[in-house]
Design a protein around this motif. Structure first.
Motif, PDB file in Angstrom:
ATOM      1  N   GLU A 152       6.657   9.300  -5.174  1.00 10.21           N
ATOM      2  CA  GLU A 152       7.603   8.218  -5.511  1.00 10.21           C
ATOM      3  C   GLU A 152       8.812   8.195  -4.566  1.00 10.21           C
ATOM      4  O   GLU A 152       9.950   7.959  -4.992  1.00 10.21           O
ATOM      5  N   GLY A 153       8.548   8.445  -3.285  1.00  8.36           N
ATOM      6  CA  GLY A 153       9.595   8.313  -2.277  1.00  8.36           C
ATOM      7  C   GLY A 153      10.613   9.437  -2.281  1.00  8.36           C
ATOM      8  O   GLY A 153      11.650   9.324  -1.629  1.00  8.36           O
ATOM      9  N   THR A 154      10.333  10.536  -2.973  1.00  8.22           N
ATOM     10  CA  THR A 154      11.328  11.613  -3.053  1.00  8.22           C
ATOM     11  C   THR A 154      11.161  12.668  -1.957  1.00  8.22           C
ATOM     12  O   THR A 154      12.009  13.543  -1.810  1.00  8.22           O
ATOM     13  N   GLU A 192      -0.646   6.560 -15.059  1.00  7.80           N
ATOM     14  CA  GLU A 192      -0.729   5.924 -13.740  1.00  7.80           C
ATOM     15  C   GLU A 192       0.583   5.314 -13.263  1.00  7.80           C
ATOM     16  O   GLU A 192       0.692   4.957 -12.099  1.00  7.80           O
ATOM     17  N   HIS A 193       1.579   5.200 -14.089  1.00  7.17           N
ATOM     18  CA  HIS A 193       2.806   4.513 -13.654  1.00  7.17           C
ATOM     19  C   HIS A 193       3.839   5.451 -13.043  1.00  7.17           C
ATOM     20  O   HIS A 193       4.753   4.994 -12.366  1.00  7.17           O
ATOM     21  N   GLY A 194       3.707   6.748 -13.272  1.00  6.67           N
ATOM     22  CA  GLY A 194       4.622   7.704 -12.656  1.00  6.67           C
ATOM     23  C   GLY A 194       5.840   8.001 -13.516  1.00  6.67           C
ATOM     24  O   GLY A 194       5.879   7.679 -14.713  1.00  6.67           O
ATOM     25  N   ASN A 215       0.702   6.857  -6.586  1.00  2.46           N
ATOM     26  CA  ASN A 215      -0.692   7.225  -6.880  1.00  2.46           C
ATOM     27  C   ASN A 215      -1.275   6.220  -7.871  1.00  2.46           C
ATOM     28  O   ASN A 215      -1.738   6.588  -8.967  1.00  2.46           O
ATOM     29  N   ALA A 216      -1.269   4.957  -7.478  1.00  2.00           N
ATOM     30  CA  ALA A 216      -1.635   3.875  -8.394  1.00  2.00           C
ATOM     31  C   ALA A 216      -3.080   4.018  -8.880  1.00  2.00           C
ATOM     32  O   ALA A 216      -3.933   4.602  -8.216  1.00  2.00           O
ATOM     33  N   GLY A 217      -3.303   3.456 -10.075  1.00  2.00           N
ATOM     34  CA  GLY A 217      -4.626   3.528 -10.701  1.00  2.00           C
ATOM     35  C   GLY A 217      -5.281   2.158 -10.734  1.00  2.00           C
ATOM     36  O   GLY A 217      -5.800   1.684  -9.743  1.00  2.00           O
ATOM     37  N   GLY A 218      -5.232   1.506 -11.897  1.00  2.00           N
ATOM     38  CA  GLY A 218      -5.815   0.168 -12.013  1.00  2.00           C
ATOM     39  C   GLY A 218      -7.234   0.204 -12.550  1.00  2.00           C
ATOM     40  O   GLY A 218      -7.674   1.203 -13.125  1.00  2.00           O
ATOM     41  N   THR A 219      -7.948  -0.895 -12.323  1.00  2.00           N
ATOM     42  CA  THR A 219      -9.224  -1.069 -13.015  1.00  2.00           C
ATOM     43  C   THR A 219     -10.421  -0.451 -12.282  1.00  2.00           C
ATOM     44  O   THR A 219     -11.501  -0.350 -12.850  1.00  2.00           O
ATOM     45  N   ILE A 227       0.836  -1.208   0.000  1.00  2.00           N
ATOM     46  CA  ILE A 227       0.000   0.000   0.000  1.00  2.00           C
ATOM     47  C   ILE A 227       0.874   1.263   0.000  1.00  2.00           C
ATOM     48  O   ILE A 227       0.519   2.266  -0.630  1.00  2.00           O
ATOM     49  N   GLY A 228       2.039   1.213   0.661  1.00  2.00           N
ATOM     50  CA  GLY A 228       2.945   2.379   0.647  1.00  2.00           C
ATOM     51  C   GLY A 228       3.432   2.684  -0.768  1.00  2.00           C
ATOM     52  O   GLY A 228       3.570   3.840  -1.167  1.00  2.00           O
ATOM     53  N   GLY A 229       3.692   1.619  -1.542  1.00  2.00           N
ATOM     54  CA  GLY A 229       4.087   1.787  -2.950  1.00  2.00           C
ATOM     55  C   GLY A 229       2.914   2.298  -3.773  1.00  2.00           C
ATOM     56  O   GLY A 229       3.070   3.162  -4.641  1.00  2.00           O
TER      57      GLY A 229
HETATM   58  P1  FAD Z   1       7.695  -0.180  -5.508  1.00  2.00           P
HETATM   59  O1  FAD Z   1       7.810  -0.646  -6.914  1.00  2.00           O
HETATM   60  O2  FAD Z   1       8.500  -0.876  -4.509  1.00  2.00           O
HETATM   61  O3  FAD Z   1       8.022   1.388  -5.455  1.00  2.00           O
HETATM   62  C1  FAD Z   1       7.410   2.292  -6.338  1.00  2.00           C
HETATM   63  C2  FAD Z   1       7.834   3.729  -5.984  1.00  2.00           C
HETATM   64  O4  FAD Z   1       7.308   4.089  -4.709  1.00  2.00           O
HETATM   65  C3  FAD Z   1       9.333   3.901  -5.865  1.00  2.00           C
HETATM   66  O5  FAD Z   1       9.674   5.183  -6.303  1.00  2.00           O
HETATM   67  C4  FAD Z   1       9.603   3.761  -4.372  1.00  2.00           C
HETATM   68  O6  FAD Z   1      10.760   4.474  -3.983  1.00  2.00           O
HETATM   69  C5  FAD Z   1       8.353   4.359  -3.776  1.00  2.00           C
HETATM   70  N1  FAD Z   1       7.918   3.770  -2.500  1.00  2.00           N
HETATM   71  C6  FAD Z   1       7.548   2.490  -2.252  1.00  2.00           C
HETATM   72  N2  FAD Z   1       7.137   2.354  -0.972  1.00  2.00           N
HETATM   73  C7  FAD Z   1       7.252   3.578  -0.402  1.00  2.00           C
HETATM   74  C8  FAD Z   1       6.971   4.089   0.900  1.00  2.00           C
HETATM   75  N3  FAD Z   1       6.494   3.318   1.871  1.00  2.00           N
HETATM   76  N4  FAD Z   1       7.217   5.402   1.149  1.00  2.00           N
HETATM   77  C9  FAD Z   1       7.714   6.206   0.179  1.00  2.00           C
HETATM   78  N5  FAD Z   1       7.990   5.773  -1.070  1.00  2.00           N
HETATM   79  C10 FAD Z   1       7.754   4.475  -1.356  1.00  2.00           C
HETATM   80  N6  FAD Z   1       0.178   0.479 -11.634  1.00  2.00           N
HETATM   81  C11 FAD Z   1      -0.985   1.141 -11.767  1.00  2.00           C
HETATM   82  O7  FAD Z   1      -1.084   2.298 -11.364  1.00  2.00           O
HETATM   83  N7  FAD Z   1      -2.069   0.548 -12.354  1.00  2.00           N
HETATM   84  C12 FAD Z   1      -2.039  -0.722 -12.804  1.00  2.00           C
HETATM   85  O8  FAD Z   1      -3.026  -1.206 -13.342  1.00  2.00           O
HETATM   86  C13 FAD Z   1      -0.824  -1.455 -12.659  1.00  2.00           C
HETATM   87  N8  FAD Z   1      -0.753  -2.733 -13.055  1.00  2.00           N
HETATM   88  C14 FAD Z   1       0.419  -3.414 -12.882  1.00  2.00           C
HETATM   89  C15 FAD Z   1       0.479  -4.750 -13.279  1.00  2.00           C
HETATM   90  C16 FAD Z   1       1.657  -5.477 -13.120  1.00  2.00           C
HETATM   91  C17 FAD Z   1       1.696  -6.915 -13.536  1.00  2.00           C
HETATM   92  C18 FAD Z   1       2.803  -4.849 -12.572  1.00  2.00           C
HETATM   93  C19 FAD Z   1       4.081  -5.602 -12.379  1.00  2.00           C
HETATM   94  C20 FAD Z   1       2.738  -3.530 -12.171  1.00  2.00           C
HETATM   95  C21 FAD Z   1       1.558  -2.798 -12.336  1.00  2.00           C
HETATM   96  N9  FAD Z   1       1.468  -1.462 -11.928  1.00  2.00           N
HETATM   97  C22 FAD Z   1       0.280  -0.789 -12.061  1.00  2.00           C
HETATM   98  C23 FAD Z   1       2.630  -0.770 -11.366  1.00  2.00           C
HETATM   99  C24 FAD Z   1       2.853  -1.030  -9.854  1.00  2.00           C
HETATM  100  O9  FAD Z   1       2.265  -2.204  -9.438  1.00  2.00           O
HETATM  101  C25 FAD Z   1       2.309   0.083  -9.024  1.00  2.00           C
HETATM  102  O10 FAD Z   1       3.012   1.252  -9.357  1.00  2.00           O
HETATM  103  C26 FAD Z   1       2.410  -0.143  -7.498  1.00  2.00           C
HETATM  104  O11 FAD Z   1       1.641   0.873  -6.910  1.00  2.00           O
HETATM  105  C27 FAD Z   1       3.816  -0.126  -6.932  1.00  2.00           C
HETATM  106  O12 FAD Z   1       3.808  -0.615  -5.593  1.00  2.00           O
HETATM  107  P2  FAD Z   1       5.103  -1.319  -4.949  1.00  2.00           P
HETATM  108  O13 FAD Z   1       4.817  -1.593  -3.524  1.00  2.00           O
HETATM  109  O14 FAD Z   1       5.518  -2.472  -5.766  1.00  2.00           O
HETATM  110  O15 FAD Z   1       6.159  -0.129  -5.054  1.00  2.00           O
END
Ligand code: FAD
Ligand code: ZN
Length: 471
Positions: free
Chosen positions: A202-204, A426-428, A150-154, A143-145
């Motif tokens: 994005e953790g900056t 949505e990917h940043g 600012n994740a999106g999705g379906t 959830i922190g990621g």
């Molecule tokens: P990480 O990859 O570990 O980190 C992402 C960024 O966040 C990095 O910059 C990191 O430094 C920072 N970060 C992580 N945790 C913290 C924290 N606690 N505090 C501060 N900074 C932090 N994304 C979408 O938006 N929509 C989708 O539909 C989507 N589908 C996906 C499908 C697949 C199969 C895959 C592999 C990825 C997909 N993504 C999608 C991208 C990804 O899953 C998202 O961006 C997700 O929100 C990242 O979470 P994470 O915990 O893996 O973060």
């Protein structure tokens, strides 16, 4: 490899025993799924509490040791991967995975940042509530990621993206101070909305350690259908009708082109062609409601659209298993593209009114730029967010094709931006799109972003070299 003062690493080890410098343990944390970025790190640290994160950051701040915050490492722009010089540590939040509170009456839950998204969803469901964020990586992203990207999705169409699902945050700041902003209110106009700065940063700007999330009534009926259409403009028309007649019952609307279905059938075992005949495009529609009766509404929508010549054929899932099969076609597209060879990705959004023009113009431009390449535009139709991914020409050299990434990006992004769209829906930005951000954002916006960064992180130790282009 850049030298990091060993005594600082020893002091960090004194705070958090769960840390490693073992290369094989660190390896999975040093590269991302697309293989575009590979880094190195002086140490991988797994703090178990907010106070441990704060103490580690304080030590890093004192010694100007940069930190890469990391969650599930499913990000697609290289934001969670350290640079190759090994001069940073990774702070991974996976041990901070507690659900602190679920308040069903207030429709909120408070979770630690390392909680995996499917665990957040399950905890909400156990209280008969819904946490609506849903994406392909939900079994491993944290959830922190999700908040940091600012994740999106379906589910964005109905519930908004992550920014709209957060009510409060707890953040460890770049000097090791802790901001407790874990508020659970839906109305709170008290000055600048600080949490919004950390969402999508994005953790900056700091490390998110916990969050208060919004919950919703849990739908007790969910119905899914796949409709075949001739072209993207019919797909947009079907979406408009569904939205107009069904309002918020419509919880997902995804575009799938035929060539994506063909790739999935070729590469993903157990998937079947959903209809007797092939059609140029498909629209995956999902309706959800707390009560029943959705099947009839879905049938009426599709029958009326067929009578008007918009829909050529359709299947309505009759069971959860059938619905999962339809979703599997959609969710397997990236994996199938990977198996097919190299692909160059674009995560664009357009105003919905320009989406058809964009698809037409950008597809033609891509074919002109790389003859024989295969455009596979799929994704979140209802949000105007298309993963406009381009597979290499059949039999082409993967490496030579992927080397054209930046050039092809420019062609596609220019068209999206000229139509009022965005180059990152949505990917940043991470590392992948820093220069793209520099190209399309005005000097004034870039300057404001830099001033914000230096106010929050004056020594530039929070995920340096990510998001912001070099001055
Ligand atoms: P990480 O990859 O570990 O980190 C992402 C960024 O966040 C990095 O910059 C990191 O430094 C920072 N970060 C992580 N945790 C913290 C924290 N606690 N505090 C501060 N900074 C932090 N994304 C979408 O938006 N929509 C989708 O539909 C989507 N589908 C996906 C499908 C697949 C199969 C895959 C592999 C990825 C997909 N993504 C999608 C991208 C990804 O899953 C998202 O961006 C997700 O929100 C990242 O979470 P994470 O915990 O893996 O973060
Ligand atoms: Zn997506």
């Amino acid at each position: 490899m850049q030298k990091v003062d060993k005594s600082v690493l020893d002091r960090i080890r004194g705070v958090v025993t769960a840390c490693t410098t073992d290369q094989s343990e660190m390896a999975p944390h040093l590269e991302e799924i697309r293989g575009l970025f590979h880094g190195d790190t002086a140490m991988l640290v797994f703090p178990g509490s907010t106070s441990e994160v704060a103490e580690v950051v304080r030590l890093c701040a004192e010694n100007r040791l940069p930190i890469v915050p990391q969650g599930g490492n499913t990000g697609l722009v290289g934001g969670g991967i350290p640079h190759a010089d090994g001069g940073e540590i990774i702070v991974n939040l996976k041990r901070m995975s507690a659900v602190r509170e679920v308040d069903a009456t207030n429709q909120t839950m408070t979770v630690e940042a390392g909680c995996v998204l499917t665990d957040v969803q399950a905890a909400a469901q156990a209280a008969d509530r819904l946490f609506p964020l849903s994406l392909g990586a939900e079994g491993s992203c944290q959830i922190g990621g999700n908040i940091s990207t600012n994740a999106g999705g379906t589910g964005v169409l109905r519930y908004g993206n992550m920014r709209e699902l957060v009510l409060g945050l707890e953040v460890v700041l770049a000097d090791g101070g802790v901001w407790d902003g874990l508020r659970t209110l839906r109305k709170d106009n008290t000055g600048y909305d600080l949490k919004q700065l950390f969402i999508g940063a994005e953790g900056t700007l700091g490390i998110i350690t916990a969050a208060v999330l919004k919950l919703f009534p849990r739908p007790h009926e969910v119905r899914t259908a796949l409709a075949a259409v001739t072209d993207p403009s019919a797909a947009v028309e079907l979406f408009e009708r569904a939205r107009a007649t069904l309002g918020d019952l419509l919880t997902a609307c995804e575009l799938i082109p035929r060539n994506a279905v063909a790739l999935v059938l070729r590469h993903i075992p157990g998937c079947r062609d959903p209809m007797a005949e092939a059609h140029p495009y498909y629209v995956l529609i999902e309706l959800s409601a707390p009560s029943t009766g959705l099947g009839d509404l879905l049938e009426q929508l599709l029958m009326a659209a067929a009578d008007s010549g918009i829909v050529r054929d359709a299947v309505i899932a009759e069971s959860g298993e059938q619905a999962r099969k339809l979703w599997r076609l959609r969710d397997s597209i990236s994996e199938a593209q990977r198996a097919e060879g190299g692909s160059i990705k674009h995560d664009v959004t357009l105003p919905l009114s320009r989406l058809t023009d964009f698809l037409c113009e950008a597809s033609a431009a891509v074919i002109r730029a790389i003859p024989g390449s295969r455009v596979v535009p799929f994704g979140h139709l209802g949000d105007g967010n298309i993963h406009f991914n381009v597979s290499q020409p059949e039999g082409a050299d993967r490496k030579a094709f992927v080397a054209k990434w930046a050039n092809l990006n420019r062609v596609v992004h220019d068209i999206a931006v000229s139509m009022g769209g965005s180059f990152s829906a949505e990917h940043g930005i991470g590392r992948l799109k820093r220069e793209v951000l520099a190209h399309y954002r005005s000097p004034l916006e870039l300057d404001l972003m830099r001033r914000l960064k230096s106010a929050f992180d004056p020594h530039n130790i929070m995920n340096p070299g990510k998001v912001l282009p070099s001055p």
